[in-house]
Design a protein around this motif. Sequence first.
Motif, PDB file in Angstrom:
ATOM      1  N   GLY A 123     -19.876   2.569  77.579  1.00  0.00           N
ATOM      2  CA  GLY A 123     -20.797   2.649  76.459  1.00  0.00           C
ATOM      3  C   GLY A 123     -21.233   4.082  76.239  1.00  0.00           C
ATOM      4  N   LEU A 124     -21.535   4.387  75.005  1.00  0.00           N
ATOM      5  CA  LEU A 124     -22.048   5.710  74.642  1.00  0.00           C
ATOM      6  C   LEU A 124     -23.265   5.509  73.755  1.00  0.00           C
ATOM      7  N   ILE A 125     -24.361   6.134  74.121  1.00  0.00           N
ATOM      8  CA  ILE A 125     -25.571   6.107  73.309  1.00  0.00           C
ATOM      9  C   ILE A 125     -25.897   7.528  72.897  1.00  0.00           C
ATOM     10  N   ILE A 126     -26.040   7.732  71.601  1.00  0.00           N
ATOM     11  CA  ILE A 126     -26.397   9.042  71.056  1.00  0.00           C
ATOM     12  C   ILE A 126     -27.763   8.903  70.405  1.00  0.00           C
ATOM     13  N   ASN A 127     -28.750   9.575  70.966  1.00  0.00           N
ATOM     14  CA  ASN A 127     -30.097   9.551  70.402  1.00  0.00           C
ATOM     15  C   ASN A 127     -30.288  10.745  69.479  1.00  0.00           C
ATOM     16  N   VAL A 128     -30.601  10.466  68.233  1.00  0.00           N
ATOM     17  CA  VAL A 128     -30.848  11.533  67.260  1.00  0.00           C
ATOM     18  C   VAL A 128     -32.307  11.951  67.388  1.00  0.00           C
TER      19      VAL A 128
END
Length: 268
Positions: A123-128
């Motif tokens: 999984g990859l989570i990108i927080n803006v």
Amino acid sequence: MEKKVVLITGGSSGLGKSIGTFLKDKGYTVYGTSRNPENVEGTPFPLIKLDVRDAESIKAAIAELIQLEGRVDVLINNAGVGITGPLEEIPASEIKNNFETNLFGPIEVMKAVLPHMRSQKFGLIINVTSIAGYMGLPYRSVYSASKGALELITEALRMEVKSFGITITNVAPGDFATNIADRRYHAPLVKGSAYEESYGRTLQMMNEHVTSGSNPNEMAEAVYAIMKDPNPKVHYKVGAFMQKFSIVLKRILPDKVYEKLLMNHYKL
């Protein structure tokens, strides 16, 4: 190879829509979210109903996505709202709403997708977040604080989930030409307020920065590059050179010198 499934919160407009459109064109299976998807037109990918301030709404949205696709590979926590004003004059309800949207909401969305990513072993989570989250900016105190807190949450959670095959990273944009200025909460200019003149001048400057901001496609390209990187960094900054350089200056300059630079910039 099976297409990766991407979920973008706040995907109906602004940066979220630009990122989603770009990724869809690159062959990803993209879903966006909106509080009222039935009122949104012109989005080239489907929207799922989700309000990041409502835990039950988040659970229902993730359940719907899993039912549709059976997996979630990439979460882009993009939903957020701006807020400006003298801290003394911002209602507590607006401060709480900003933190619910910019911090607590993204946390709950991450908590909802992590079990699925853990079972996939990927999984990859990108927080803006925001470049504003690296410094306390005058009349943007609440926004800076909520985005800065998300940066630190990401740093910690990244270490907690790394052994499960899950990567979490931050991408901090500067000013981009979107409609964020129209949607953020502005504390009203109060006639006779101690802050009337300086806040009014700063508010005009902030709105001009957004209007003349960078092309949102730059942000989309940056997110795509992160997704293609097998070993993403902890932090990314995307924006004009001086906006990114301001973070470097904060790190190397004495606090009072940096404060003076900001005050001169905002004519305070």
